[in-house]
Enzyme design. Structure first.
Site, mmCIF file in Angstrom:
data_model
loop_
_atom_site.group_PDB
_atom_site.id
_atom_site.type_symbol
_atom_site.label_atom_id
_atom_site.label_comp_id
_atom_site.label_asym_id
_atom_site.label_seq_id
_atom_site.Cartn_x
_atom_site.Cartn_y
_atom_site.Cartn_z
ATOM 1 C CG ASP A 443 -2.175 0.773 1.058
ATOM 2 O OD1 ASP A 443 -2.268 1.525 0.071
ATOM 3 O OD2 ASP A 443 -3.080 0.633 1.897
ATOM 4 C CD GLU A 446 -0.167 4.986 -4.591
ATOM 5 O OE1 GLU A 446 -0.855 3.967 -4.763
ATOM 6 O OE2 GLU A 446 0.179 5.388 -3.467
ATOM 7 C CG ASP A 522 -8.046 4.412 -0.053
ATOM 8 O OD1 ASP A 522 -7.948 3.197 0.196
ATOM 9 O OD2 ASP A 522 -7.215 5.251 0.320
#
Length: 789
Positions: A443, A446, A522
């Site tokens: 997670d 990015e 999300d």
């Protein structure tokens, strides 16, 4: 600075950390202003006129006055072309060496004064001014690349470029990674920069966590995939075409790719959708095969908080007769949010908990974030400083550590584009395995640094190894998560060589399927979020990432019982079937929504368990052929224009058509059917396609239709594998594939082929065309054709 951004940052991460994120954002901006000089005056360039050509194996080089074009056909049929001597390597998309050229393809003069390369599946025509046309062997145009244009800084530096393309007027665009507004991509500009949208997203948000310059174009002329192998920041502007009415001219569809730097190079794969995905994964790597337990129901929550709550949830599933295969622990199980740690008060004996849950058939999966707390009392930080001559972490152009603000506080970031760093990081997963975890989910990769300025990432001037070539974050950003997934996957393979790793990642890039899958991230709680969940899975499958799924119920907020159930029903037919909720969003266990939802959820879970052998088969087929589990309804009939525009139903493999309910209060819905007979699996009623039908969709279920003649492996009443066969239509045969679950190691899969046909009104099932070799019980379903009675 925008005051609204500051307020949003403070609300997201708390007042103290919010203010620290503002400071971090200012620091990142100053770093870029200092290290990245303004582009200044630029010089525009186009290829110019053709001056000559040099044949090479598989194609050749076509020279123009101010540039040169390389065209090469690979042995597998994929076509590569590039400008300015850019080769296929180095590339993060390709798993190793570039494919061998096809010796049968050769560069030869074209009758219009240009050059062409003729191959088995495609003809590449190069005009005198640098346009590139991709045509079928019959001469039908699939794609026309107009002469590109570059803008080169006068003082030196990376050239930015634009490549404009035309496609047939009837073409539809798909792909570009995880796009919440898809799966069909409407007119607009789509950014290529992996981004955390900041808490939640809906169908209108772009970009998201996982962008790829991979576009799939479907038209009457055929299907093709175009991949611009460039990881720099950029954008793709799409505009669908329009067919002329009467004697009017067609307006072609257009695609414009703009990149801020990097090479202008492209791979193209053509054929049927199945052949395109097979060629694409042959080029970029076969999808990782998840362990069979990862195809069962999974449950996650940011905020379990303690071992006691974990046990309460697992007991709740068991006492209510609800299957559960996997439970995920989020960052709240860490000690002060520091990666590769455990809170000793909340989880005093995590290995014992994991062992006891596994004995009940439930595996634990751990979240792993890349950000490492920049503190000498952090073991991972200390060991990372000892890697190589500069340490394992990303630095700025002056050699200082790049600092960002994430959950543990002030953090540094491993440079996963360095092979030594990947090996070090992969070894850290030994701690996760020692705690009893069976898999990991990546997670915040990015990567994320909390920001008040809109781009929650690292400074673009940050330095990276890029496999020893050296470069900055402008090139490394989009492949950061891909390289992290490689580090984790290879580390798990070294640590547990007899077990297939289970890994999925929020972010990634082209080729990420080699290391695992992904999930929706999300997604906002609401009916638009439910629709976006389907779009993401379909789009990612067409980009070569077959294992993915949504966060059932959405990330934030409290879904209504109806919304939760409809999301649950959709998720049950996704490869990754996981419920999840953010901290403060409440509990998402099925019994929290009342007895009716609980009863219907139990039926959904039982059906997922019954179909597990089918999911196992689809997983193996995805690895062998690249075909996604979840496919657009036009998968087997891309020439059907009505199907190309259908976005609210999907195929699960070849056998099942699933029609999720995406609108509040609906108990019936229209379903667009491909050609052939389709049976409602709940009622047995038969429908004939192509065309549109209206089917019942009560709250208890969503419509699922089976293709006539399909042979589907399922779990029988006793748990043993059996074949569910849907009666073929008169005069037509059917069939299906079966891959048995051989465990969670690396055993080679055996693909069993079965056919079904009608013989004197009786359904006959054979293996490989030989009667008497069917080793499983067979159950025939579906009403017979009246002519057969």
């Amino acid at each position: 600075m925008d005051g609204r951004d500051l307020v949003r940052s403070v609300k997201t991460v708390g007042s103290v950390q919010g203010m620290r994120s503002v400071r971090s954002a200012w620091r990142h901006r100053r770093a870029d202003a200092r290290a990245l000089a303004p582009r200044g005056p630029e010089r525009a360039r186009v290829p110019g006129l053709l001056v000559g050509a040099e044949p090479e194996p598989g194609g050749g080089v076509v020279r123009f006055a101010r540039s040169q074009l390389l065209v090469r056909v690979a042995a597998g049929g994929a076509v590569f072309w590039s400008w300015d001597a850019a080769g296929p390597l180095p590339s993060y998309a390709l798993p190793g060496a570039e494919p061998e050229p096809d010796p049968r393809a050769r560069l030869e003069p074209d009758k219009n004064g240009g050059w062409q390369v003729v191959s088995e599946r495609l003809t590449v025509v190069v005009s005198r001014d640098g346009a590139v046309e991709l045509r079928t062997p019959g001469g039908v145009l699939l794609r026309r690349e107009l002469p590109p244009r570059w803008w080169e800084p006068v003082e030196g530096g990376e050239a930015r470029w634009v490549q404009r393309s035309e496609v047939p007027a009837d073409a539809r665009f798909f792909g570009l990674g995880g796009r919440s507004g898809g799966p069909r991509l409407r007119d607009g500009t789509y950014r290529l920069w992996n981004t955390d949208p900041g808490g939640r997203f809906g169908p209108a948000d772009d970009p998201l966590y996982l962008t790829m310059p991979v576009q799939v174009v479907v038209s009457d002329a055929g299907t093709h995939l175009a991949f611009h192998d460039n990881s720099w920041s950029g954008g793709v502007t799409l505009r669908e075409g329009e067919e002329g009415a009467g004697s009017g001219h067609d307006r072609p569809g257009t695609c414009e790719v703009r990149m801020e730097g990097g090479p202008l190079r492209c791979w193209v794969v053509v054929g049927t959708p199945a052949r395109v995905l097979q060629g694409w994964t042959a080029l970029t790597g076969a999808p990782a095969l998840p362990p069979s337990w990862a195809l069962g129901p999974q449950h996650a929550r940011w905020g379990f908080g303690s071992e006691r709550e974990v046990r309460r949830v697992v007991t709740g599933y068991r006492e209510r007769g609800l299957p559960l295969s996997v439970l995920h622990l989020d960052i709240d199980h860490y000690d002060a949010h520091q990666v590769f740690t455990v809170d000793p008060e909340r989880f005093p004996d995590l290995p014992r908990l994991a062992k006891e849950l596994r004995e009940e058939g439930v595996r634990l999966v751990s979240i792993v974030d890349p950000a490492v707390r920049a503190s000498t009392d952090t073991a991972v930080f200390g060991s990372g400083l000892e890697i190589g001559s500069q340490g394992a972490f990303v630095r700025d152009p002056l050699g200082s550590l790049v600092l960002g603000e994430v959950w543990p506080g002030e953090c540094v970031y491993p440079d996963f584009t360095d092979p030594d760093v990947r090996e070090w990081w992969g070894g850290l997963y030994e701690e996760r395995l020692g705690q009893g975890f069976a898999g990991v989910w990546h997670d915040m990769n990015e990567p994320v640094s909390f920001s008040a300025f809109g781009d929650p990432s690292l400074p673009r001037s940050s330095r990276h190894s890029l496999e020893g070539r050296g470069g900055d974050h402008r090139e490394a950003h989009n492949v950061y998560a891909l390289a992290m997934a490689r580090a984790g996957y290879e580390g798990l393979c070294r640590l547990r060589p007899d077990e297939r790793p289970f890994l999925f990642s929020r972010s990634g890039w082209a080729g990420m399927q080699r290391y695992g899958g992904t999930w929706s991230g999300d997604v906002a709680t609401g009916w638009p979020g439910l629709r976006a969940s389907l779009a993401l899975v379909l789009g990612l499958g067409l980009c070569g990432v077959p294992y993915s799924g949504p966060d059932v119920g959405g990330f934030d907020g409290s879904p209504s019982p109806e919304l939760y159930l409809r999301w649950f029903q959709l998720g049950a037919y996704m490869p990754l079937f996981r419920t999840h909720a953010a901290i403060g969003a409440g509990r998402r266990e099925p019994w929290e929504f009342g007895p009716e939802v609980l009863a219907h959820s139990r039926g959904v879970l039982q059906e997922r368990e019954r179909l597990l052998p089918y999911f196992v088969t689809l997983a193996h087929l995805a690895r062998l052929t690249g075909a996604p589990y979840v496919r657009p309804v036009w998968w087997g009939a891309s020439g059907d224009r009505e199907l190309r525009d259908c976005e609210d139903v999907f195929l699960l493999g070849d056998a099942l058509l699933v029609a999720p309910v995406l609108d509040e209060g609906s108990d019936r819905r229209r379903v667009r059917l491909p050609r052939g007979r389709w049976y409602d699996t709940a009622t047995g009623r038969a429908y004939e396609g192509p065309g549109q039908v209206v089917v019942d969709a009560p709250l208890s279920r969503i419509p699922v239709l089976a293709r006539a003649g399909a042979v589907i492996p399922v779990r029988g009443p006793g748990g043993a594998l059996e074949l569910e066969v849907w009666a073929p239509s008169a005069g037509r045969a059917g069939g299906g594939l079966v891959v048995r679950d051989a465990g969670d190691g690396w055993e080679r899969a055996e693909v069993e082929r079965y056919t079904s046909r009608l013989d004197a009104g009786r359904v006959v099932v054979e293996r490989d065309g030989e009667e008497g070799l069917v080793r499983y019980p067979v159950r025939v379903r579906g009403q017979s054709d009246p002519a057969q009675r």
